[in-house]
Write an enzyme that holds these catalytic residues in place. Structure first.
Site, short mmCIF file in Angstrom:
data_model
loop_
_atom_site.label_atom_id
_atom_site.label_comp_id
_atom_site.label_asym_id
_atom_site.label_seq_id
_atom_site.Cartn_x
_atom_site.Cartn_y
_atom_site.Cartn_z
N ASN A 1 4.03 0.37 -8.39
CA ASN A 1 4.28 1.77 -8.72
C ASN A 1 5.66 1.88 -9.37
O ASN A 1 6.68 1.71 -8.70
CB ASN A 1 4.20 2.60 -7.44
CG ASN A 1 4.49 4.08 -7.66
OD1 ASN A 1 5.00 4.47 -8.71
ND2 ASN A 1 4.16 4.90 -6.67
N HIS B 1 -1.27 7.95 -13.14
CA HIS B 1 -0.11 7.38 -12.46
C HIS B 1 -0.57 6.24 -11.57
O HIS B 1 -1.52 6.36 -10.81
CB HIS B 1 0.61 8.45 -11.63
CG HIS B 1 1.64 7.86 -10.73
ND1 HIS B 1 2.59 6.95 -11.18
CD2 HIS B 1 1.86 8.02 -9.40
CE1 HIS B 1 3.35 6.59 -10.17
NE2 HIS B 1 2.93 7.21 -9.07
N CYS C 1 6.81 10.98 -10.76
CA CYS C 1 5.77 10.16 -11.42
C CYS C 1 4.98 10.92 -12.47
O CYS C 1 4.15 10.34 -13.17
CB CYS C 1 4.85 9.58 -10.37
SG CYS C 1 5.76 8.79 -9.04
O1 UT7 Z 1 4.27 7.52 -6.63
C1 UT7 Z 1 4.24 8.61 -5.81
C2 UT7 Z 1 2.91 8.81 -5.23
N1 UT7 Z 1 2.71 7.90 -4.12
C3 UT7 Z 1 1.50 7.64 -3.70
O2 UT7 Z 1 0.54 8.09 -4.29
C4 UT7 Z 1 1.29 6.83 -2.44
C5 UT7 Z 1 0.09 7.35 -1.69
N2 UT7 Z 1 -0.14 6.65 -0.43
C6 UT7 Z 1 -0.61 5.39 -0.38
O3 UT7 Z 1 -0.80 4.74 -1.40
C7 UT7 Z 1 -0.95 4.83 0.96
O4 UT7 Z 1 -0.91 5.87 1.93
C8 UT7 Z 1 -0.04 3.66 1.42
C9 UT7 Z 1 -0.27 2.44 0.54
C10 UT7 Z 1 1.41 4.08 1.36
C11 UT7 Z 1 -0.38 3.28 2.85
O5 UT7 Z 1 -1.73 2.85 2.92
P1 UT7 Z 1 -2.68 3.39 4.09
O6 UT7 Z 1 -3.97 2.72 3.96
O7 UT7 Z 1 -2.63 4.90 4.01
O8 UT7 Z 1 -1.97 2.85 5.37
P2 UT7 Z 1 -1.47 3.69 6.64
O9 UT7 Z 1 -0.19 4.37 6.31
O10 UT7 Z 1 -2.62 4.49 7.17
O11 UT7 Z 1 -1.18 2.54 7.66
C12 UT7 Z 1 -2.24 1.76 8.26
C13 UT7 Z 1 -1.62 0.70 9.08
C14 UT7 Z 1 -0.51 1.19 10.01
O12 UT7 Z 1 -0.58 0.44 11.21
P3 UT7 Z 1 -1.26 1.06 12.54
O13 UT7 Z 1 -0.47 2.29 12.84
O14 UT7 Z 1 -2.67 1.37 12.14
O15 UT7 Z 1 -1.13 -0.04 13.52
C15 UT7 Z 1 0.74 0.83 9.29
O16 UT7 Z 1 1.82 0.61 10.16
O17 UT7 Z 1 -1.01 -0.28 8.23
C16 UT7 Z 1 0.36 -0.47 8.63
N3 UT7 Z 1 1.12 -0.78 7.46
C17 UT7 Z 1 1.29 -2.03 7.02
N4 UT7 Z 1 0.86 -3.21 7.49
C18 UT7 Z 1 1.20 -4.30 6.80
C19 UT7 Z 1 1.75 0.08 6.61
N5 UT7 Z 1 2.34 -0.62 5.64
C20 UT7 Z 1 2.07 -1.93 5.86
C21 UT7 Z 1 2.41 -3.11 5.20
N6 UT7 Z 1 1.94 -4.28 5.70
N7 UT7 Z 1 3.14 -3.15 4.06
#
Ligand code: UT7
Length: 330
Positions: free
Chosen positions: A285, A255, A115
């Site tokens: 993204n 990005h 990215c």
């Molecule tokens: O381009 C390269 C660079 N990439 C990035 O910069 C990405 C950076 N990371 C992010 O943007 C975020 O970490 C994500 C968008 C990928 C995830 O968001 P988050 O707020 O960090 O969510 P999380 O991984 O902490 O997950 C929270 C909860 C989890 O459930 P539990 O364990 O709390 O029950 C996940 O299983 O949300 C759940 N979850 C979802 N629920 C519904 C994760 N993805 C989804 C989804 N829909 N799509």
């Protein structure tokens, strides 16, 4: 040695027509429109047509940039591609483009910096132009991440879209175009964003396919933390090199990975949110293309004016960071 300046003289992007909405994704994985919007800011994204490859997106963006610069492809001296989803591992995307564009006199190479690729491409082109080695370079940053998406992983498949963006770089006065830049790689974190089975370490085999190891893997939490820490730091280094401060910045083009990262980085840089361009809601993204799409938004709608100071900041696979400061010269 008296160095020349290097500026963008032509610019263009391309997204495929096919739209994939959050409602569409609700039918594929256990997710909701609300979760995706609240956690990422994304509402929809574009998906490449069947039978097409990243170079097909790239060629459209490249033609727009060449038209905008009023340059013939045959007069290009170098094409720098930036992609992690070249049509094949080799030849490079830029070599494929050389043929598709009819850029018969151009040398080519690709940068595989995820990215950050758009910034890396501009900075690399500038090294040839500032020293007088070359006068006409095309940088094309594009990815078709939906081709390497694991559609059963809800934490990643909701994030990505496909696009390409292109810029023609030419000489300018030293105080125009690229004013300063900074790059860094934190290779220890490479495992947090990768395709585990894609090269010589683990050539794709049946086990890899069964485990979705031939698809993109991301530890979102780690990448999120590294981005929020790393982006303001690399941005300040680039501003420093340009002899400017965050108060001088008219537009931040970061990005486009997550609206929360854009907001957090803007706060740390003390830059008002209305100067930070986001096209996340409509494109998601798009990897190497994402900064170009955001830049194109304000270029096309007329907000970007000659002499505006633009801060570009990329972060992603590697883990790579790159920042560049431009004085817009069109
Ligand atoms: O381009 C390269 C660079 N990439 C990035 O910069 C990405 C950076 N990371 C992010 O943007 C975020 O970490 C994500 C968008 C990928 C995830 O968001 P988050 O707020 O960090 O969510 P999380 O991984 O902490 O997950 C929270 C909860 C989890 O459930 P539990 O364990 O709390 O029950 C996940 O299983 O949300 C759940 N979850 C979802 N629920 C519904 C994760 N993805 C989804 C989804 N829909 N799509």
């Amino acid at each position: 040695m008296n160095l020349r300046g290097c500026t963008i003289t032509g610019f263009g992007s391309h997204v495929p027509d096919r739209v994939l909405t959050n409602a569409d994704l609700e039918k594929i994985v256990d997710t909701t429109d609300e979760w995706i919007v609240v956690h990422t800011g994304i509402s929809e994204r574009r998906v490449i047509e069947d039978g097409k490859a990243t170079s097909d997106l790239a060629v459209e963006a490249a033609r727009r940039a060449l038209d905008d610069a009023a340059i013939d492809a045959a007069d290009l001296q170098l094409i720098i591609g930036a992609t992690i989803t070249a049509d094949t591992v080799f030849p490079s995307m830029s070599a494929v483009l050389e043929h598709k564009l009819g850029a018969n006199r151009a040398a080519t190479f690709d940068l595989v910096t995820g990215c950050t690729g758009f910034v890396d491409g501009i900075v690399t082109a500038a090294q040839f132009i500032r020293t007088g080695a070359m006068d006409r370079i095309l940088v094309v940053a594009g990815d078709a991440l939906t081709r390497i998406t694991n559609w059963s992983d809800r934490s990643t498949c909701v994030l990505f879209g496909d696009a390409a963006t292109a810029a023609v770089l030419q000489p300018s006065e030293p105080d125009r175009g690229l004013l300063g830049w900074a790059m860094d790689t934190q290779g220890f974190a490479g495992e947090h964003l990768c395709i585990p089975s894609s090269g010589s370490a683990w050539p794709p085999d049946e086990k890899a396919i069964a485990e979705n190891a031939t698809k993109l893997y991301m530890n979102g939490h780690e990448i999120f933390k590294m981005a929020v820490r790393g982006v303001p730091d690399i941005a300040m280094q680039a501003l420093d090199k340009a002899g400017l401060s965050s108060a001088d910045v008219d537009w931040v083009i970061m990005h486009q990975a997550n609206q929360r990262i854009l907001d957090a980085a803007a706060d740390r840089l003390d830059i008002p949110h209305d100067r930070v361009i986001s096209v996340l809601h409509k494109f998601g993204n798009t990897s190497a293309a994402s900064m170009g799409l955001a830049l194109d938004e304000i270029y096309q709608d007329g907000r970007l004016k000659k002499d505006d100071i633009v801060l570009l900041v990329g972060f992603g696979a590697g883990f790579c960071l790159a920042g560049a400061v431009l004085r817009w010269d069109k």
